[in-house]
Design an enzyme around this catalytic site. Structure first.
Site, PDB file in Angstrom:
ATOM      1  N   HIS A 280     135.015   0.695  -6.288  1.00 32.54           N
ATOM      2  CA  HIS A 280     135.559   1.764  -5.433  1.00 32.54           C
ATOM      3  C   HIS A 280     137.030   1.426  -5.163  1.00 32.54           C
ATOM      4  O   HIS A 280     137.804   1.262  -6.103  1.00 32.54           O
ATOM      5  CB  HIS A 280     134.687   1.835  -4.178  1.00 32.54           C
ATOM      6  N   HIS A 320     135.651   7.800 -13.710  1.00 33.58           N
ATOM      7  CA  HIS A 320     135.373   8.264 -12.352  1.00 33.58           C
ATOM      8  C   HIS A 320     134.051   8.994 -12.358  1.00 33.58           C
ATOM      9  O   HIS A 320     133.741   9.692 -13.315  1.00 33.58           O
ATOM     10  CB  HIS A 320     136.494   9.204 -11.872  1.00 33.58           C
ATOM     11  N   ASP A 376     143.609   4.678  -9.100  1.00 32.64           N
ATOM     12  CA  ASP A 376     143.907   3.269  -8.901  1.00 32.64           C
ATOM     13  C   ASP A 376     144.653   2.626 -10.053  1.00 32.64           C
ATOM     14  O   ASP A 376     145.093   1.481  -9.946  1.00 32.64           O
ATOM     15  CB  ASP A 376     142.602   2.494  -8.653  1.00 32.64           C
TER      16      ASP A 376
HETATM   17  N1  ACO Z   1     135.677   0.968 -18.956  1.00 35.17           N
HETATM   18  C1  ACO Z   1     134.848   0.981 -20.025  1.00 35.17           C
HETATM   19  N2  ACO Z   1     133.740   1.716 -20.107  1.00 35.17           N
HETATM   20  C2  ACO Z   1     133.437   2.473 -19.038  1.00 35.17           C
HETATM   21  C3  ACO Z   1     134.250   2.525 -17.876  1.00 35.17           C
HETATM   22  C4  ACO Z   1     135.410   1.732 -17.883  1.00 35.17           C
HETATM   23  N3  ACO Z   1     136.224   1.734 -16.826  1.00 35.17           N
HETATM   24  N4  ACO Z   1     133.705   3.373 -16.984  1.00 35.17           N
HETATM   25  C5  ACO Z   1     132.587   3.851 -17.543  1.00 35.17           C
HETATM   26  N5  ACO Z   1     132.427   3.312 -18.776  1.00 35.17           N
HETATM   27  C6  ACO Z   1     131.380   3.628 -19.760  1.00 35.17           C
HETATM   28  C7  ACO Z   1     130.053   2.982 -19.372  1.00 35.17           C
HETATM   29  O1  ACO Z   1     129.910   1.709 -19.972  1.00 35.17           O
HETATM   30  C8  ACO Z   1     129.081   3.992 -19.908  1.00 35.17           C
HETATM   31  O2  ACO Z   1     129.030   3.839 -21.320  1.00 35.17           O
HETATM   32  P1  ACO Z   1     127.614   4.054 -22.094  1.00 35.17           P
HETATM   33  O3  ACO Z   1     127.270   5.498 -21.879  1.00 35.17           O
HETATM   34  O4  ACO Z   1     127.908   3.677 -23.487  1.00 35.17           O
HETATM   35  O5  ACO Z   1     126.645   3.126 -21.414  1.00 35.17           O
HETATM   36  C9  ACO Z   1     129.755   5.335 -19.657  1.00 35.17           C
HETATM   37  O6  ACO Z   1     131.157   5.044 -19.670  1.00 35.17           O
HETATM   38  C10 ACO Z   1     129.367   5.962 -18.333  1.00 35.17           C
HETATM   39  O7  ACO Z   1     129.607   5.022 -17.300  1.00 35.17           O
HETATM   40  P2  ACO Z   1     128.864   4.976 -15.911  1.00 35.17           P
HETATM   41  O8  ACO Z   1     128.977   3.608 -15.347  1.00 35.17           O
HETATM   42  O9  ACO Z   1     127.500   5.573 -16.073  1.00 35.17           O
HETATM   43  O10 ACO Z   1     129.746   5.999 -15.080  1.00 35.17           O
HETATM   44  P3  ACO Z   1     129.733   6.151 -13.505  1.00 35.17           P
HETATM   45  O11 ACO Z   1     130.086   7.557 -13.227  1.00 35.17           O
HETATM   46  O12 ACO Z   1     128.481   5.618 -12.925  1.00 35.17           O
HETATM   47  O13 ACO Z   1     130.897   5.147 -13.062  1.00 35.17           O
HETATM   48  C11 ACO Z   1     132.913   4.256 -12.266  1.00 35.17           C
HETATM   49  C12 ACO Z   1     132.093   5.532 -12.501  1.00 35.17           C
HETATM   50  C13 ACO Z   1     132.121   3.291 -11.390  1.00 35.17           C
HETATM   51  C14 ACO Z   1     134.189   4.620 -11.532  1.00 35.17           C
HETATM   52  C15 ACO Z   1     133.204   3.617 -13.630  1.00 35.17           C
HETATM   53  O14 ACO Z   1     133.918   4.512 -14.469  1.00 35.17           O
HETATM   54  C16 ACO Z   1     133.975   2.294 -13.499  1.00 35.17           C
HETATM   55  O15 ACO Z   1     133.357   1.247 -13.328  1.00 35.17           O
HETATM   56  N6  ACO Z   1     135.338   2.327 -13.607  1.00 35.17           N
HETATM   57  C17 ACO Z   1     136.134   1.144 -13.427  1.00 35.17           C
HETATM   58  C18 ACO Z   1     136.305   0.852 -11.937  1.00 35.17           C
HETATM   59  C19 ACO Z   1     137.257   1.816 -11.274  1.00 35.17           C
HETATM   60  O16 ACO Z   1     138.358   2.066 -11.772  1.00 35.17           O
HETATM   61  N7  ACO Z   1     136.845   2.311 -10.108  1.00 35.17           N
HETATM   62  C20 ACO Z   1     137.701   3.184  -9.290  1.00 35.17           C
HETATM   63  C21 ACO Z   1     137.088   4.528  -9.184  1.00 35.17           C
HETATM   64  S1  ACO Z   1     138.204   5.585  -8.317  1.00 35.17           S
HETATM   65  C22 ACO Z   1     137.961   5.187  -6.701  1.00 35.17           C
HETATM   66  O17 ACO Z   1     136.944   4.746  -6.263  1.00 35.17           O
HETATM   67  C23 ACO Z   1     139.078   5.364  -5.849  1.00 35.17           C
END
Ligand code: ACO
Length: 453
Positions: A280, A320, A376
């Site tokens: 987050h 996201h 971010d």
């Molecule tokens: N890097 C690489 N792969 C990713 C990323 C990433 N940042 N984010 C998602 N994926 C991939 C996952 O591995 C998954 O792949 P798969 O389908 O092959 O298994 C697919 O994309 C879907 O990912 P989920 O985790 O199911 O997506 P979710 O919506 O649950 O997660 C989240 C969203 C937590 C923000 C995620 O994208 C993440 O971890 N990002 C990095 C952390 C980040 O930048 N957080 C800030 C969010 S903005 C905020 O809170 C202000």
């Protein structure tokens, strides 16, 4: 929902083949932007036997569950739209101020001149904190994480305002909101000074909100601190961008904790704790750490391959839950970063960030998963160029989000449909079984025995 013999003429029809019964699911009134929903509790009517609990909806992480009706923030993740009370974020970031946006979020309308003057005056008047809060912070080690300090200090603040528990008194709610908006930057600055081993700088209430905070952070022996105008503008815009984001993890935490009718200081402390996590608000810190780990622009392709290989690292600042196109805030932040870097110069880390972004936006792995930079991705670089320590970035996020948490907390309290948040579960543990100890050295009165030893 009601049980029907014939197909539903409006709404949806649900047929249960186990009983051959049909149910008409009433669709809730549409949201402003056309969202439709069924009431999950209506599913309770669906039973196999009369003494059944009824059907539950199962939705880990609330991926498809609206927990409330809200008139505060609208997001269309596919189109990259973010609006506060109907106003596009791009217009607010360009033309408004953080305190005007905070007023808008809470009150639903932009303030008139008189309302704005009073709002700013009241917030400015309450910037000082009880001296014991400053003493309280000295109890932390110099290397304590600033988010741990902020969580604790806000929770501690509730003990200074016991009347704040009277959450159904509009005046108490109002003064608590004013206090939290006023004192969070003061506490945030005290945390900064504690980390640096510097004496506390008290608020200079002749300064605007953001400049007053920067003065408390950076003033040394000069009688009056003059912030770099590019930094002051960047801070105000970042506070606006972070101010609200509908039912995200930390806001849901504030609503859930607030739904127990605890005071708002305790509820927002829960929000800060939720924001701390790297998935987050902690992501801006994680982005910088990732960039440091990459070390050089030439290492970007190898890092991207590592991420795609799923060997633990994610591309922090990308992806996201809601935005499946470019986060509109990220576009604004990127432009802001250009302005700040024009002042402080481009560095290796910015080059790494630009290269990472370019590589990811052209890579099938990220494109097919709709992973775009989120807010971010660049905020950390801006904060670092303003000389904030990496571990401190999320505190700045919390300062902005405070406006949204408070607006959402009050909306939740005044919503007649809300009750204490209490999700259901699907129990998957063992069925009933009789207790039989596995201890070999079993004493008939174990409790007494362990006390004696
Ligand atoms: N890097 C690489 N792969 C990713 C990323 C990433 N940042 N984010 C998602 N994926 C991939 C996952 O591995 C998954 O792949 P798969 O389908 O092959 O298994 C697919 O994309 C879907 O990912 P989920 O985790 O199911 O997506 P979710 O919506 O649950 O997660 C989240 C969203 C937590 C923000 C995620 O994208 C993440 O971890 N990002 C990095 C952390 C980040 O930048 N957080 C800030 C969010 S903005 C905020 O809170 C202000």
């Amino acid at each position: 929902m009601s049980e029907t013999k014939t197909a539903a003429t409006s709404g949806l029809e649900l047929r249960d083949p186990r009983t051959d019964r049909s149910y008409a699911l009433t669709l809730l009134e549409r949201g402003t932007e056309g969202d439709e929903a069924v009431r999950a509790s209506d599913l309770r009517q669906v039973k196999v036997a009369d003494d059944d609990f009824g059907l539950l909806s199962y939705d880990p992480a609330f991926m498809n569950t609206a927990s409330c009706k809200s008139a505060i923030t609208f997001i269309d993740g596919d189109k990259g739209i973010l609006r506060y009370r109907g106003y596009p974020i791009e217009q607010l970031a360009e033309k408004s101020t953080f305190l005007e946006v905070a007023y808008l979020l809470r009150n639903g309308e932009l303030p008139s001149q008189d309302e704005y003057v009073k709002w700013v005056h009241d917030i400015t008047y309450h910037t000082y904190v009880h001296e014991n809060i400053a003493k309280f912070l000295t109890g932390f080690r110099h290397d304590a994480h600033p988010m741990a300090m902020l969580t604790s200090a806000l929770a501690a603040l509730s003990s200074f305002y016991p009347q704040a528990k009277d959450i159904f008194d509009p005046e108490q709610r109002h003064i608590s909101i004013i206090r939290l908006l006023a004192k969070t930057p003061t506490i945030a600055a005290m945390i900064f000074r504690h980390m640096k081993g510097l004496p506390v700088v008290y608020p200079d209430n002749s300064l605007p909100y953001g400049e007053n905070y920067l003065s408390m952070v950076a003033r040394m022996s000069e009688p009056r601190y003059e912030a770099n105008p590019a930094f002051a503008k960047a801070l105000d815009v970042l506070l606006i961008l972070h101010a609200d984001h509908e039912q995200n993890c930390s806001t849901s935490a504030v609503r859930a904790v607030g739904s127990s009718h605890v005071d708002p200081f305790s509820a927002v402390a829960a929000g800060v704790a939720a924001l701390y996590g790297p998935l987050h608000g902690g992501a801006n810190e994680a982005v910088l750490r990732m960039i440091e780990q990459i070390g050089h622009p030439k290492n970007v392709p190898a890092f991207i391959e590592e991420v795609k290989g799923g060997k633990g690292s994610r591309l922090m600042g990308f992806g996201h839950r809601v935005y499946k196109s470019y986060d509109p805030r990220a576009k604004i932040v990127k432009k802001l970063a250009d302005e700040v870097f024009a002042q402080v110069g481009m560095d290796k880390d910015l080059e790494i960030a630009l290269k990472l972004e370019e590589a990811a936006l052209n890579d099938e792995y990220f494109v097919s998963r709709k992973l775009y930079p989120n807010v971010d991705f660049y905020t950390g670089l801006i904060y670092r160029s303003m000389a904030f320590p990496t571990s401190y970035f999320t505190v700045l996020f919390a300062m902005g989000r405070m406006a949204g948490w408070l607006a959402q907390w009050e909306e939740m309290l005044l919503d007649k449909e809300q009750k204490i948040a209490r999700p259901r579960q699907i129990y998957v543990g063992p069925g009933e079984r009789a207790y039989e100890t596995k201890l070999t050295d079993f004493q008939p009165d174990m409790r007494k025995d362990s006390i004696r030893k």
